[in-house]
Each structure stands twice: as C-alpha cells, then as structure tokens.
Design an enzyme around this catalytic site. Structure first.
Site, short mmCIF file in Angstrom:
data_model
loop_
_atom_site.label_atom_id
_atom_site.label_comp_id
_atom_site.label_asym_id
_atom_site.label_seq_id
_atom_site.Cartn_x
_atom_site.Cartn_y
_atom_site.Cartn_z
N TYR A 107 0.84 -1.20 0.00
CA TYR A 107 0.00 0.00 0.00
C TYR A 107 0.87 1.24 0.00
O TYR A 107 1.94 1.27 0.62
CB TYR A 107 -0.88 0.05 1.26
CG TYR A 107 -2.07 -0.86 1.24
CD1 TYR A 107 -3.24 -0.49 0.61
CD2 TYR A 107 -2.01 -2.10 1.87
CE1 TYR A 107 -4.35 -1.31 0.61
CE2 TYR A 107 -3.11 -2.94 1.88
CZ TYR A 107 -4.28 -2.54 1.25
OH TYR A 107 -5.37 -3.37 1.24
N TYR A 146 -0.42 -9.85 0.53
CA TYR A 146 0.59 -9.22 1.41
C TYR A 146 0.54 -9.85 2.80
O TYR A 146 -0.51 -10.30 3.26
CB TYR A 146 0.41 -7.70 1.48
CG TYR A 146 -0.92 -7.20 2.00
CD1 TYR A 146 -1.20 -7.11 3.37
CD2 TYR A 146 -1.91 -6.77 1.11
CE1 TYR A 146 -2.40 -6.62 3.84
CE2 TYR A 146 -3.12 -6.28 1.57
CZ TYR A 146 -3.36 -6.21 2.93
OH TYR A 146 -4.56 -5.74 3.38
N ARG A 156 -2.80 -11.94 3.49
CA ARG A 156 -4.14 -11.61 3.02
C ARG A 156 -4.33 -12.11 1.58
O ARG A 156 -3.47 -11.87 0.73
CB ARG A 156 -4.37 -10.09 3.00
CG ARG A 156 -4.40 -9.34 4.31
CD ARG A 156 -5.51 -9.73 5.29
NE ARG A 156 -6.77 -10.24 4.77
CZ ARG A 156 -7.75 -9.50 4.27
NH1 ARG A 156 -7.67 -8.20 4.23
NH2 ARG A 156 -8.87 -10.05 3.85
N HIS A 159 -7.32 -8.60 -2.55
CA HIS A 159 -8.64 -8.02 -2.31
C HIS A 159 -8.63 -6.54 -2.65
O HIS A 159 -7.58 -5.90 -2.69
CB HIS A 159 -9.06 -8.19 -0.84
CG HIS A 159 -8.10 -7.55 0.11
ND1 HIS A 159 -6.94 -8.15 0.52
CD2 HIS A 159 -8.11 -6.33 0.71
CE1 HIS A 159 -6.28 -7.35 1.33
NE2 HIS A 159 -6.97 -6.22 1.46
N HIS A 161 -10.66 -3.06 -1.32
CA HIS A 161 -11.58 -2.49 -0.33
C HIS A 161 -12.60 -1.61 -1.03
O HIS A 161 -12.25 -0.84 -1.93
CB HIS A 161 -10.81 -1.64 0.68
CG HIS A 161 -9.82 -2.42 1.50
ND1 HIS A 161 -10.12 -2.93 2.74
CD2 HIS A 161 -8.54 -2.79 1.25
CE1 HIS A 161 -9.07 -3.57 3.21
NE2 HIS A 161 -8.09 -3.50 2.33
FE FE2 Z 1 -6.23 -4.57 2.51
#
Ligand code: FE2
Length: 239
Positions: A107, A146, A156, A159, A161
């Site tokens: 991110y 990640y 994870r 995905h 959000h």
């Molecule tokens: Fe996330």
C-alpha cells in the site's frame, strides 16, 4: 415524524456479517466496541443533507491506471458490477470508493512496512458513481497478496476495499472484494470472520470473459446487494 416517511432501517444479520470481535483477527480485540451501540435514527435531515455529488467525481477517477505519467506495473483488470437492493432494484447515484495495494502487495501508506516495492505510477485509490441502472466500473491492477502479521505466516488473499455511500453519509458501508480461487482463503481470519460459507462466496467476484477486452484487460464482475438473503457481507461501524 410520521412512520410513512421514516427512512428504511438496516438490520444486522448476524449469520452473514462478521462479528465485531473476531478473536482470530487479532486487532479486533483492541478496537471492537465494548458497549452496546447507541442507535442514531436517520431522519430527513440526514437524507436531505449534502452528499458528494457527480460534480466532485472526475472523469478518470474510476481508472486507477491513469493517475500518473506512466502505467502501473501488474495485470490490468476491469472490475464492474451493480449495486442492488434486496429485490433487485438498482441503487443509482451512489458514491463508490475503492482502495488497494499494488501488484507487489504494498500500500502507498506510511503504515505499510512490507518490503515490496512501491509503484510510482500507482496510488491505489479510485471512486465513481453508480449509473441509473446501479452499474459501476473500475479499471485497475490486480492487487498482490501481502503479509500482515496477525499470526505466523499470515497473508491476506488479494482483495479490493470498497466503501459505498447510500443516499446519505449515515448509510456508509465498507466491505472487501476477493478474486475467485485464491489459495489464501483458507487461512485468512478476515475472510473467514464471515461464518456463513454462502455469504463468503458473495464476497468473491466472478471472472467475466464477456467483459474481458481482447489484447487489453481481463474482467471481473461483482454485484453488491445491500440487504436481504443475498446481501454482501460488510464491516460494521467500528469493526
Ligand atoms: Fe487490505
């Protein structure tokens, strides 16, 4: 206020939506509310108050691959679908916001220390308004998996959000969209905090060959149903 003009109330469906305290999802222990929620009844003030309107959304805000001088690295994809009420009625003019990591699983956020490269051509945020038929469409990069430190070797699944504003700010919903067949589903406490297997399936987009654009991008379809038996599970306030 006369009952006939009260806005609809959204009841929590405990079978489909994740509990606020999900012990396997470690940080919910620290941040879930310890007291019963105080209901804030929606009134006409909320429903008629200002919302982000169409004029705030730029023509390229839905395209996460065109926010910089160059193109981001990774697999270009189209993510589209419709926002629907439980009876199939479309929800038009709803602001959808998305955020995601880049193709390497990082991110653009100070809190992300994952040693994967940042992509100078990818911010990972976008938004659009649904059309009259409730439809939305984003162009983006398939996000990577990640690690997140929740437990040993926790990763994870890929995905995106999603946040939706309904007809008022007080109707904001937050959820996540996943990709079909992800091998990381079985070990992810966030995905599995939705206990009903059928409800979990509603978090997973479908590969959509018909919308794939030859020589350019694969496509995924994901409809968001606001309530009822087919409702898309979502994170509750404070979750
Ligand atoms: Fe996330």
């Amino acid at each position: 206020m006369h009952a006939s003009i009260l806005p609809p109330a959204y009841r929590r469906d405990a079978a489909a939506h994740p509990p606020l305290d999900s012990p396997d999802y470690g940080s919910t222990r620290l941040r879930h509310p310890l007291r019963a929620p105080v209901p804030l009844t929606q009134t006409l003030t909320e429903l008629t108050g200002p919302l982000l309107g169409a004029e705030r959304v730029g023509p390229l805000d839905h395209d996460l691959t065109r926010q910089h001088d160059g193109e981001p690295l990774g697999e270009r994809i189209i993510v589209h679908g419709r926002v629907l009420e439980e009876d199939g009625r479309p929800v038009p003019d709803t602001l959808l916001e998305v955020w995601q990591c880049n193709s390497g699983g990082r991110y653009r956020h100070d809190g992300d220390r994952h040693p994967a490269p940042l992509d100078p051509n990818f911010s990972g945020v976008g938004r659009c308004l649904t059309g009259a038929d409730g439809a939305f469409r984003f162009v983006t990069i398939r996000p990577g998996a990640y690690p997140w430190g929740n437990h040993h070797n926790a990763w994870r699944p890929a995905h995106i959000h999603f946040s939706l504003f309904g007809r008022a700010f007080t109707q904001r919903l937050v959820t996540q969209m996943y990709f079909p067949g992800d091998p990381l589903f079985g070990q992810d406490p966030i995905f599995n905090s939705v206990r009903d297997p059928l409800a979990r399936e509603r978090l997973v987009a479908a590969f959509d060959l018909a919308e794939t654009q030859p020589e350019w991008a694969l496509a995924y379809r994901w409809d968001i149903v606001l309530r009822g038996r087919e409702a898309t599970p979502r994170e509750e306030d404070g979750a």
